[in-house]
Scaffold this motif. Structure first.
Motif, PDB file in Angstrom:
ATOM      1  N   VAL A  69     -13.489   3.741  -3.178  1.00 51.51           N
ATOM      2  CA  VAL A  69     -12.412   4.166  -2.283  1.00 51.51           C
ATOM      3  C   VAL A  69     -11.081   3.752  -2.887  1.00 51.51           C
ATOM      4  O   VAL A  69     -10.886   2.589  -3.253  1.00 51.51           O
ATOM      5  N   TRP A  70     -10.188   4.683  -3.013  1.00 53.65           N
ATOM      6  CA  TRP A  70      -8.839   4.422  -3.527  1.00 53.65           C
ATOM      7  C   TRP A  70      -7.987   3.987  -2.347  1.00 53.65           C
ATOM      8  O   TRP A  70      -7.680   4.773  -1.456  1.00 53.65           O
ATOM      9  N   ARG A  71      -7.603   2.720  -2.332  1.00 54.63           N
ATOM     10  CA  ARG A  71      -6.827   2.168  -1.220  1.00 54.63           C
ATOM     11  C   ARG A  71      -5.339   2.323  -1.489  1.00 54.63           C
ATOM     12  O   ARG A  71      -4.835   1.909  -2.533  1.00 54.63           O
ATOM     13  N   ARG A  72      -4.649   2.932  -0.524  1.00 51.92           N
ATOM     14  CA  ARG A  72      -3.212   3.121  -0.589  1.00 51.92           C
ATOM     15  C   ARG A  72      -2.611   2.759   0.770  1.00 51.92           C
ATOM     16  O   ARG A  72      -3.321   2.324   1.681  1.00 51.92           O
ATOM     17  N   ALA A  73      -1.304   2.951   0.909  1.00 51.23           N
ATOM     18  CA  ALA A  73      -0.633   2.699   2.185  1.00 51.23           C
ATOM     19  C   ALA A  73       0.507   3.696   2.333  1.00 51.23           C
ATOM     20  O   ALA A  73       1.021   4.234   1.340  1.00 51.23           O
ATOM     21  N   TYR A  74       0.901   3.943   3.589  1.00 52.12           N
ATOM     22  CA  TYR A  74       2.028   4.849   3.832  1.00 52.12           C
ATOM     23  C   TYR A  74       2.714   4.448   5.126  1.00 52.12           C
ATOM     24  O   TYR A  74       2.158   3.704   5.940  1.00 52.12           O
ATOM     25  N   THR A  75       3.949   4.911   5.312  1.00 52.31           N
ATOM     26  CA  THR A  75       4.734   4.502   6.476  1.00 52.31           C
ATOM     27  C   THR A  75       4.866   5.600   7.522  1.00 52.31           C
ATOM     28  O   THR A  75       5.508   5.391   8.545  1.00 52.31           O
ATOM     29  N   GLY A  76       4.286   6.779   7.280  1.00 53.05           N
ATOM     30  CA  GLY A  76       4.381   7.871   8.238  1.00 53.05           C
ATOM     31  C   GLY A  76       4.350   9.217   7.544  1.00 53.05           C
ATOM     32  O   GLY A  76       4.230   9.308   6.317  1.00 53.05           O
ATOM     33  N   LEU A  77       4.459  10.284   8.328  1.00 54.06           N
ATOM     34  CA  LEU A  77       4.363  11.632   7.775  1.00 54.06           C
ATOM     35  C   LEU A  77       5.358  11.884   6.649  1.00 54.06           C
ATOM     36  O   LEU A  77       5.019  12.489   5.632  1.00 54.06           O
ATOM     37  N   SER A  78       6.599  11.433   6.827  1.00 54.61           N
ATOM     38  CA  SER A  78       7.611  11.709   5.810  1.00 54.61           C
ATOM     39  C   SER A  78       7.340  10.975   4.512  1.00 54.61           C
ATOM     40  O   SER A  78       7.943  11.270   3.482  1.00 54.61           O
ATOM     41  N   ASP A 314      -5.023  -0.183  -4.587  1.00 58.07           N
ATOM     42  CA  ASP A 314      -5.700   0.126  -5.846  1.00 58.07           C
ATOM     43  C   ASP A 314      -4.784   0.819  -6.853  1.00 58.07           C
ATOM     44  O   ASP A 314      -4.880   0.581  -8.047  1.00 58.07           O
ATOM     45  N   MET A 315      -3.950   1.728  -6.396  1.00 60.88           N
ATOM     46  CA  MET A 315      -2.925   2.315  -7.265  1.00 60.88           C
ATOM     47  C   MET A 315      -1.857   2.929  -6.388  1.00 60.88           C
ATOM     48  O   MET A 315      -2.153   3.779  -5.550  1.00 60.88           O
ATOM     49  N   GLU A 316      -0.622   2.489  -6.576  1.00 59.23           N
ATOM     50  CA  GLU A 316       0.493   3.003  -5.788  1.00 59.23           C
ATOM     51  C   GLU A 316       1.792   2.574  -6.447  1.00 59.23           C
ATOM     52  O   GLU A 316       1.847   1.548  -7.140  1.00 59.23           O
ATOM     53  N   ALA A 317       2.832   3.370  -6.213  1.00 62.20           N
ATOM     54  CA  ALA A 317       4.161   3.025  -6.704  1.00 62.20           C
ATOM     55  C   ALA A 317       5.203   3.042  -5.600  1.00 62.20           C
ATOM     56  O   ALA A 317       6.190   2.327  -5.675  1.00 62.20           O
ATOM     57  N   ARG A 318       4.965   3.855  -4.559  1.00 59.38           N
ATOM     58  CA  ARG A 318       5.968   3.957  -3.498  1.00 59.38           C
ATOM     59  C   ARG A 318       6.135   2.629  -2.776  1.00 59.38           C
ATOM     60  O   ARG A 318       5.165   1.932  -2.487  1.00 59.38           O
ATOM     61  N   TYR A 598       3.898   1.017 -11.413  1.00 60.09           N
ATOM     62  CA  TYR A 598       2.739   1.242 -10.566  1.00 60.09           C
ATOM     63  C   TYR A 598       1.984  -0.079 -10.478  1.00 60.09           C
ATOM     64  O   TYR A 598       1.859  -0.801 -11.472  1.00 60.09           O
ATOM     65  N   VAL A 599       1.457  -0.361  -9.321  1.00 54.81           N
ATOM     66  CA  VAL A 599       0.460  -1.416  -9.182  1.00 54.81           C
ATOM     67  C   VAL A 599      -0.911  -0.760  -9.292  1.00 54.81           C
ATOM     68  O   VAL A 599      -1.187   0.213  -8.599  1.00 54.81           O
ATOM     69  N   VAL A 600      -1.747  -1.273 -10.173  1.00 54.77           N
ATOM     70  CA  VAL A 600      -3.083  -0.708 -10.389  1.00 54.77           C
ATOM     71  C   VAL A 600      -4.095  -1.841 -10.424  1.00 54.77           C
ATOM     72  O   VAL A 600      -3.911  -2.816 -11.167  1.00 54.77           O
ATOM     73  N   THR A 601      -5.154  -1.721  -9.625  1.00 55.61           N
ATOM     74  CA  THR A 601      -6.197  -2.727  -9.680  1.00 55.61           C
ATOM     75  C   THR A 601      -6.818  -2.766 -11.070  1.00 55.61           C
ATOM     76  O   THR A 601      -6.964  -1.722 -11.728  1.00 55.61           O
TER      77      THR A 601
END
Length: 635
Positions: A69-78, A314-318, A598-601
């Motif tokens: 599973v690629w774990r990410r995060a977000y703050t909302g639709l936008s 796991d991988m994200e830059a935002r 980018y943060v990458v596991t």
């Protein structure tokens, strides 16, 4: 009449990590989760789901294993712009080294005059529900969406630079011909950008039931009521929205590697592998390797940084950019929970000020439209202080201008009015009648106090910090200035409606100057210094506000560039746009920021060693996220 590119494309495909499966006789392989669905009869066998000649992706490190599973995060639709950079499957695409290469189109021919394009599609590609993808889907987008006046009020400028749609003809099920009324030399590049996804994200077989032309009127009306919409037009637009539609509607078929399972804006927004994805690796394994992508909803962007440091991303830059975030990420790198991949910014400047020359207050509009006022503001900014405090001295003060890496580099625009000189700023303000009052604060020519508000999104702390420094600089020359840090949704609403004084945003277009010219002239509503002029340009004069002659001239010059096949002529024309910017300083740059990450596991492989940072180059999409995998899959 045509340049035949087939031989060149074969070489191009190989060096870009993409190929068509040829005579190799491997049996296709699939993820265990899909094999189980085949056993139960839920899915047809893998060889019935793949094209006869699937597109082959050469893994960066090595062929991967399935699962995870690629774990990410977000703050909302936008905030789903980050996910749109992963879900990237246009007709043609950017390669990791920023060249246009095949994708859903295996090859193409272009006429010598740059007017006619013939695209040959990969045969046998299927939507995620198993329906065939053919030329009819592209024609549906053009004929039944773009040409429907109820659905499309104005044609996208990137597809119709002259305001007239090209003629799109189906030669056969897997070949289309696009003919423009005038030469369009940048069409391939525009197709490779995120906007180029539009023609291949509209499945005709699914969308017909929402379209008045095809649907039974009673059934369509029932759908409108069922989905709490106000009309079939509104419903259709919501479903096909390029920003959110594919993430909020789990029933929408897709051609991408992952499809929506739990729609946004859920607390946990989930995408799962597409069983009909049409790409394989060099061992014949159907991609993607990773089972699903999970986005956890976070109220604060700062929380995403903390999750990354804790090894929960796991991988994200935002929301991980900016000098302060980079310092924290580097400081915790030794704990071994992640690795960092540098992102090379193609932006002209890390952050810029966009004085709103479409201001709704006529007195403020006159002030903000005066070049001497904007130049005065530029002289008042202490960029060395911003660089020292925000970027620890590692940035470069400059104006929004092409970078040295660009063939359009302009050293004079880069350095124009960048020296910190409050005396020059004060003299210019006095000259245009914005003089100091008895309390040391400046007064507008109409006798009202001279006040400015700096609009900035609250989620990027380094932007807020820079806004505060700029506000203090303006206060030092007598301009009462406040910072309005707000949620992204409110920021977008205010700036697109021209309700702001000065907006702060990143300065895209440092390398891809012609593809993203929003800061060189009012190109779109994202030209926050003149969103209504940008709307006028994009709508062919049907909407927005008509600009003055000097800005109209730049718009026409840009249209000439699009019609020009000669690279030298393009450079000559763009130089005149840069010269107008140097004279008028429509937007004001601060500092070009150093690379962030980018943060990458550490467990994830096949990720790029470095990447560009740009919207037109929707990173990490060009690096083929479908071939990312975990060296050991967590059970």
């Amino acid at each position: 009449m045509f340049h035949t590119l087939s031989r060149a494309l074969i070489v191009f495909i190989v060096i870009s990590g993409i190929a068509l499966w040829g005579s190799l006789s491997h049996a296709w392989k699939e993820a265990p989760s899909l094999a189980k669905r085949v056993e139960t009869g839920e899915l047809p066998p893998v060889d019935k789901r793949l094209p006869e000649t699937p597109v082959v992706i050469t893994p960066v490190d090595k062929p991967g294993i399935y699962g995870g599973v690629w774990r990410r995060a977000y703050t909302g639709l936008s905030d789903l712009v980050g996910t749109r950079r992963i879900i990237y499957e246009p007709l043609v695409r950017w390669s990791p080294d920023y060249k246009v290469v095949p994708n859903l189109a295996t090859k193409w021919e272009i006429s010598e005059d740059g007017r006619e394009y013939v695209f040959h599609l990969v045969k046998g590609v299927r939507w995620s529900d198993g329906a065939p993808f053919t030329a009819d889907d592209i024609l549906f987008y053009v004929e039944d969406i773009l040409m429907d006046k109820e659905l499309t009020a104005s044609i996208p400028q990137w597809l119709a630079p002259t305001g007239v749609l090209p003629t799109v003809t189906k030669i056969d099920d897997y070949t289309i011909k696009v003919v423009f009324p005038e030469p369009y030399s940048m069409f391939l590049e525009r197709l490779a950008c995120p906007d180029g996804m539009a023609p291949v994200t509209k499945p005709k077989h699914y969308l017909k039931k929402f379209h008045k032309k095809y649907a039974d009127p009673a059934e369509l009306e029932a759908l409108v009521r069922e989905r709490n919409s106000t009309s079939w037009v509104k419903l259709f637009q919501e479903i096909t929205d390029m920003r959110h539609g594919i993430f909020t509607n789990k029933d929408m078929p897709s051609l991408c590697a992952w499809i929506t399972k739990v729609p946004a804006p859920a607390k946990r927004f989930v995408m799962e592998r597409n069983p009909y994805y049409w790409k394989v690796d060099t061992e014949g394994k159907q991609l993607p390797y990773i089972e699903s992508i999970v986005h956890d909803l976070q109220a604060e962007a700062q929380t995403i940084l903390l999750k990354a440091i804790a090894g929960e991303i796991d991988m994200e830059a935002r929301h991980l950019g900016g000098m302060q975030s980079s310092v924290l990420l580097l400081a915790n790198l030794a704990e071994g929970k992640y690795k960092l991949i540098p992102k090379i910014s193609t932006a002209s400047v890390g952050l810029l000020l966009a004085p709103n020359i479409n201001h709704t207050d006529e007195a403020m509009k006159a002030i903000l439209s005066n070049p001497k006022f904007r130049i005065a503001l530029s002289y008042a900014i202490n960029r060395k202080e911003i660089n020292k405090i925000v970027y620890r001295g590692k940035g470069t003060p400059r104006q929004p201008a092409p970078l040295k890496e660009s063939e359009y580099y302009s050293p004079s625009l880069e350095s124009a009015y960048t020296e910190y000189d409050p005396a020059k700023a004060a003299a210019l303000l006095n000259e245009i009648g914005i003089k100091l009052g008895p309390d040391g604060k400046r007064i507008r020519p109409d006798g009202e106090p001279m006040r400015l508000t700096l609009d900035v999104v609250v989620s990027v702390q380094s932007w807020v910090d820079q806004a505060e420094i700029v506000a203090s600089n303006f206060k030092a020359i007598g301009i009462d200035t406040e910072v309005k840090a707000e949620a992204r949704e409110l920021f977008i609403q205010r700036t697109r409606n021209a309700s702001h004084d000065i907006a702060l945003w990143t300065g895209d277009g440092g390398i891809e100057c012609l593809l993203d010219p929003r800061w060189y002239f009012p190109y779109s509503t994202e030209s926050l210094n003149a969103p209504l002029y940008g709307l006028w340009f994009q709508s062919g004069g049907q909407k927005g506000e008509e600009p003055p002659a000097e800005i109209k001239n730049m718009m026409e010059t840009y249209n000439q560039i699009l019609r020009t096949v000669s690279e030298e002529k393009k450079k000559e024309l763009f130089k005149s746009i840069l010269a107008a910017n140097e004279k008028n300083l429509w937007v004001i740059g601060l500092v070009h920021d150093p690379p962030d990450y980018y943060v990458v596991t550490k467990n994830m492989l096949n990720v790029p060693k470095k990447d560009f940072q740009s919207w037109m180059y929707p990173n990490p999409g060009p690096a083929h996220p479908e071939q990312f995998f975990y060296e050991s899959v967590k059970k």
